[in-house]
Design a protein around this motif. Structure first.
Motif, mmCIF file in Angstrom:
data_model
loop_
_atom_site.group_PDB
_atom_site.id
_atom_site.type_symbol
_atom_site.label_atom_id
_atom_site.label_comp_id
_atom_site.label_asym_id
_atom_site.label_seq_id
_atom_site.Cartn_x
_atom_site.Cartn_y
_atom_site.Cartn_z
ATOM 1 N N GLY A 77 0.819 -1.205 0.000
ATOM 2 C CA GLY A 77 0.000 0.000 0.000
ATOM 3 C C GLY A 77 0.852 1.253 0.000
ATOM 4 N N THR A 78 0.333 2.310 -0.603
ATOM 5 C CA THR A 78 0.959 3.634 -0.587
ATOM 6 C C THR A 78 -0.009 4.608 0.068
ATOM 7 O OG1 THR A 78 2.167 3.201 -2.645
ATOM 8 C CG2 THR A 78 1.937 5.496 -1.975
ATOM 9 N N VAL A 79 0.521 5.489 0.933
ATOM 10 C CA VAL A 79 -0.321 6.441 1.668
ATOM 11 C C VAL A 79 0.193 7.852 1.413
ATOM 12 C CG1 VAL A 79 -1.316 7.049 3.891
ATOM 13 C CG2 VAL A 79 -0.641 4.671 3.447
ATOM 14 N N GLN A 80 -0.609 8.654 0.728
ATOM 15 C CA GLN A 80 -0.268 10.061 0.512
ATOM 16 C C GLN A 80 -0.637 10.868 1.766
ATOM 17 O OE1 GLN A 80 1.452 11.073 -1.947
ATOM 18 N NE2 GLN A 80 1.160 9.583 -3.582
ATOM 19 N N PRO A 81 -0.055 12.064 1.933
ATOM 20 C CA PRO A 81 -0.322 12.859 3.140
ATOM 21 C C PRO A 81 -1.800 13.068 3.436
ATOM 22 C CG PRO A 81 1.494 13.813 1.915
ATOM 23 C CD PRO A 81 0.965 12.702 1.070
#
Length: 251
Positions: A77-81
């Motif tokens: 998973g990738t989490v942006q601000p």
């Protein structure tokens, strides 16, 4: 290569970039995060998103998983601000929730083993209140028995009323197994940032070699044999994930 544990890269400054054998190719801003449950195996690479000389600051966190979950299929998973939960702890203290639960917020890092990870920022506010005492009190999540605090910026005037300063770069290990000792109280007069890592002990054997974390030496040897034989990772895309040009055009 990685196998047998969960891993997160949390960037506080700079940008993160990631590519892996599952076909993921992502770039994320800070404060943001990419995470993997490596399971049966992943090849991946990170870096290259920042200009020469640009300051970067971040953490890479490894979390062991139960032995019967080490060969599960990998996840990413990738989490942006904008997708990172930020919760008010007290006046002039906020917590960015990376994993676990805190005040109804759920961290996006979905680990196999229960953990609580938070980045806490304490500040005295505007210039008129600079140097005044800031206090934050919170409880470690129920069911966890160990907590670690890492003071990576600033310092704490006091931790849990012990009347001793906790200077920058200090690591404090706390026993959270007793309900009466689950509360953490921090006080500071400076701009301070603290990482909380809390978890539940697995109480199992660990066999570790480089980026592989298993339970015994036989599992390590089997993993190395798979790598030499070209059978690692067992789950991956059917195109050459090392070359972005090989990625099929999305419909």
């Amino acid at each position: 290569p990685h196998r047998g544990f969960d891993i997160a890269t949390y960037m506080k400054r700079g940008k993160g970039r990631h590519g892996d054998s599952l076909g993921n190719r992502e770039t994320y801003d800070s404060p943001g995060m990419q995470w993997m449950s490596t399971g049966s195996g992943v090849y991946h690479a990170e870096g290259g998103a920042n200009a020469r000389g640009e300051r970067m600051q971040g953490f890479q966190i490894w979390i062991n998983v139960p032995s019967d979950k080490k060969l599960d299929d990998p996840r990413y998973g990738t989490v942006q601000p904008k997708d990172m939960p930020v919760v008010k702890v007290s006046d002039n203290c906020t917590a960015r929730v990376l994993a676990g639960n805190f005040k109804k917020a759920i961290g996006p890092f979905t680990t196999v083993q229960p953990v609580q990870m938070m980045d806490l920022d304490l500040s005295s506010g505007d210039e008129s209140t600079e140097g005044s005492l800031v206090e934050a009190t919170f409880n470690v999540e129920e069911g966890l028995d160990t907590a670690i605090l890492f003071v990576y910026e600033g310092s704490l005037e006091n931790l849990n009323d012990n009347n001793e300063e906790v200077p920058q770069f200090s690591v404090v290990l706390l026993d959270a197994s007793d309900k009466e000792r689950r509360s953490i109280r921090m006080r500071t007069k400076s701009v301070t940032s603290v990482m909380l890592f809390a978890g539940k002990r697995l109480n199992q054997e660990i066999a570790w070699q480089g980026p592989i974390v298993m339970t015994d030496d036989i599992e390590i040897a089997n993993t190395m044999s798979e790598m030499r034989g070209g059978f690692f990772p067992p789950v991956c895309v059917d195109w050459d994930y090392r070359r972005i040009a090989s990625k099929p055009k999305e419909a």
